[in-house]
Design an enzyme around this catalytic site. Structure first.
Site, PDB file in Angstrom:
ATOM      1  N   HIS A 234       0.862  -1.187   0.000  1.00 36.50           N
ATOM      2  CA  HIS A 234       0.000   0.000   0.000  1.00 36.50           C
ATOM      3  C   HIS A 234       0.895   1.232   0.000  1.00 36.50           C
ATOM      4  CE1 HIS A 234      -3.052   2.888   0.962  1.00 36.50           C
ATOM      5  NE2 HIS A 234      -3.981   1.952   0.886  1.00 36.50           N
ATOM      6  N   ARG A 250      -6.488   9.938  -0.603  1.00 41.28           N
ATOM      7  CA  ARG A 250      -6.187  10.386  -1.973  1.00 41.28           C
ATOM      8  C   ARG A 250      -7.479  10.477  -2.778  1.00 41.28           C
ATOM      9  NH1 ARG A 250      -3.003   5.991  -3.775  1.00 41.28           N
ATOM     10  NH2 ARG A 250      -3.250   5.075  -1.714  1.00 41.28           N
TER      11      ARG A 250
END
Ligand code: FAD
Length: 534
Positions: A234, A250
């Protein structure tokens, strides 16, 4: 004899339990911890379903995005089944009471469920409950299990599956509280014991307990594993603690910047692409930061309260005012127990595997954010149903106790064994070794060294024993059992990574940077016999 024994009380296990129970099965759910302690509770960002509540979306787009991200290694029928099941699975979760975040759009039911963008998705598709999605789902599932009187045995550690003529008959467990070794007989078994991300100890977002115990037990019982080399990194874990900052940060508009303040990648590309872009910045001597300051404190507290709290608690950073130092770490196991389209384990009849421990071929070389919570619930239902159907075809026969006797002896032997090497130090070493040598960018020579390192640890295992000899509540004992389970899985990751001389999704190899469909558009499947560390 019970119909269905469910091992693991995370989202996959609880969903399977509710479905099997609803069908009329007699069931028992067994877990090494308490259900609400399962890793599912850590899922933050959301669960995918093409509801189209925020902009256009369709099941076909969900399927297409999943297949694209899997890079040719998924079973398209399984992907279709999962994506088609998604809207009704959200409706089911909602009917149980999962408090999804809502849209104020004057509509009703699932049409009001809020949805956000995740990496690699062509639409705002992830349904969420702020950034506590997994926690809310898990707690609601558990509440429902209690309401319908599902029986649990907590703090029971799976030791081995019991089989006869390649058909499952039950399993043996260490009762952690009493120290007794016990046998539970069942007409069918569902393994839902979670992934193996925690092998990357110290370099993972995963809970300590995600050591892949169930996967090793299946291997020992004659089952197979596949795609073990595909470990997802990740992009955004906190630099100091490896705690996850969800992709939703994000998705809601956060940027990635380097030390020079430059953005260097499209933040919403799939995780493998973003993780490699960050790795490449590190190679250039840059540090990387997540910047969400422009979202403002109010929006952060509304949409990402957990991320804000985690940054403050673990990194002493206020994301509303400061940039957040991040690094990519191991996050998700795409590989796992090899299963067929009915989720039955290859090589063991009547044994089903579901959730992160299994490889149902829906994520392929790279999982899309939001597709795991979907998999565990959509396929959890399938596993519950299929296991009960299998159980109905079985007689109530007596099961022999030779596995139980063997396991009792093995546990007793651990108490008297030499303890001249501290396995906790080796657990740390294993994590570092896998992160550095079997990480985001791989190289055959370095993978070979990693294989040798694992063999060295294996050769010393007879010197690793217990420092705590208490017969009851002995976490030193369960930690050692987990470490012993981790070694063969580390071997499987390395062997598969060595074999795959190409780059595809989360597996990127120097000297073989191209995806080679001619030789490697296939799953690498391993059994116990192929592993160097058994
Ligand atoms: C920080 C974080 C954030 C995430 N965010 C998202 C997200 O936003 N969206 C998404 O789709 N996915 C997300 N994921 C992935 C997702 O949460 C997991 O893949 C999923 O919850 C796994 O569910 P599971 O039921 O298969 O396993 P788990 O929830 O890990 O449950 C495994 C169960 O097995 C039990 N068990 C293990 N070993 C033994 C043993 N030896 N004996 C008995 N019991 C055993 C455990 O106690 C536990 O009850 C995230 C993961 C992490 C770590």
């Amino acid at each position: 004899m019970i119909d269905v024994l469910i091992i693991g009380s995370g989202g996959a296990g609880l969903t399977a339990a509710l479905t099997a129970k609803e069908k009329g099965a007699s069931i028992l759910v067994v877990g090494k911890a308490y259900p609400t302690n399962s890793q599912t509770s850590m899922a933050q960002g959301g669960m995918n379903a093409a509801l189209g509540n925020v902009g256009d979306d369709s099941i076909e787009s969900h399927i297409a995005d999943t297949i694209k991200s899997a890079r040719g290694l998924c079973d398209e029928a399984m992907v279709r089944q999962m994506c088609e099941d998604a809207p009704k699975t959200i409706a089911w979760l909602e009917s149980l009471g999962v408090p999804f975040s809502r849209l104020d759009n004057g509509k009703s039911d699932t049409e009001t469920v809020a949805q956000r963008q995740m990496g690699g998705a062509s639409a705002k598709r992830a349904c969420y409950a702020q950034d506590y999605t997994g926690l809310k789902i898990l707690h609601t599932l558990y509440d429902t299990c209690l309401k319908v009187d599902i029986e649990f045995l907590d703090e029971y550690y799976l030791l081995n599956l019991i089989t006869k003529d390649a058909c499952v008959k039950g399993a043996t467990f260490l009762d952690i509280r009493t120290g007794d070794v016990k046998q539970i007989n069942a007409k069918s078994v569902i393994v839902a014991t979670g992934g193996y991300g925690s092998l990357y100890h110290g370099y993972t977002t995963n809970a300590y307990g995600s050591t892949g115990d169930g996967i090793t037990a299946v291997l020992r019982a004659g089952g197979k594993v596949s795609d073990m080399e595909f470990v997802q990194f990740h992009p955004t874990a906190l630099k100091g603690s490896s705690i996850l900052i969800s992709e939703s940060a994000r998705g809601e508009g956060g940027y990635l910047v380097n030390t020079d303040g430059q953005r260097f990648v499209d933040e919403l590309k799939p995780r493998d692409v973003v993780a490699r872009a960050i790795f490449s910045e590190f190679q250039k001597g840059q540090e990387v930061f997540l910047d969400v300051r422009h979202l403002g404190e109010e929006k952060l507290m509304e949409l990402l309260p957990q991320e804000v709290a985690l940054c403050k608690l673990h990194e002493h950073i206020n994301p509303a005012k400061e940039i957040i130092p991040i690094k990519p770490v191991a996050h998700y196991s795409m590989g796992g127990i090899d299963v067929n389209n009915a989720l039955e384990v290859t090589g063991i009849k009547g044994c089903f595997a579901v959730g992160e421990c299994s490889n149902a071929k829906v994520h392929g070389a790279n999982r899309l954010g939001g597709n795991s919570l979907l998999e565990i619930t959509a396929f959890g239902k399938q596993a519950g149903k299929n296991a009960y159907t299998f159980a109905q075809s079985q007689e109530d026969n007596e099961v022999d106790t030779s596995q139980l006797k063997e396991d009792k002896k093995e546990i007793e032997a651990l108490y008297t064994k030499e303890n001249s090497i501290n396995f906790y130090e080796h657990r740390e070493l294993l994590g570092k070794l896998l992160y550095e040598k079997v990480g985001i960018v791989r190289d055959n020579k370095i993978l070979g060294l990693a294989k040798d390192n694992i063999s060295t640890i294996k050769n010393q295992i007879h010197q690793m024993g217990l420092s705590d000899k208490s017969p009851t509540n002995n976490t030193n004992l369960t930690d050692l059992l987990e470490f012993k389970n981790a070694l063969p899985l580390a071997s499987a990751i390395i062997s598969s990574a060595l074999e795959r001389d190409e780059s595809r999704g989360a597996h990127y190899k120097l000297g073989f940077e191209i995806q080679d469909d001619e030789y490697f558009k296939r799953h690498i499947v391993l059994g116990w016999g192929e592993l160097i560390c058994k």
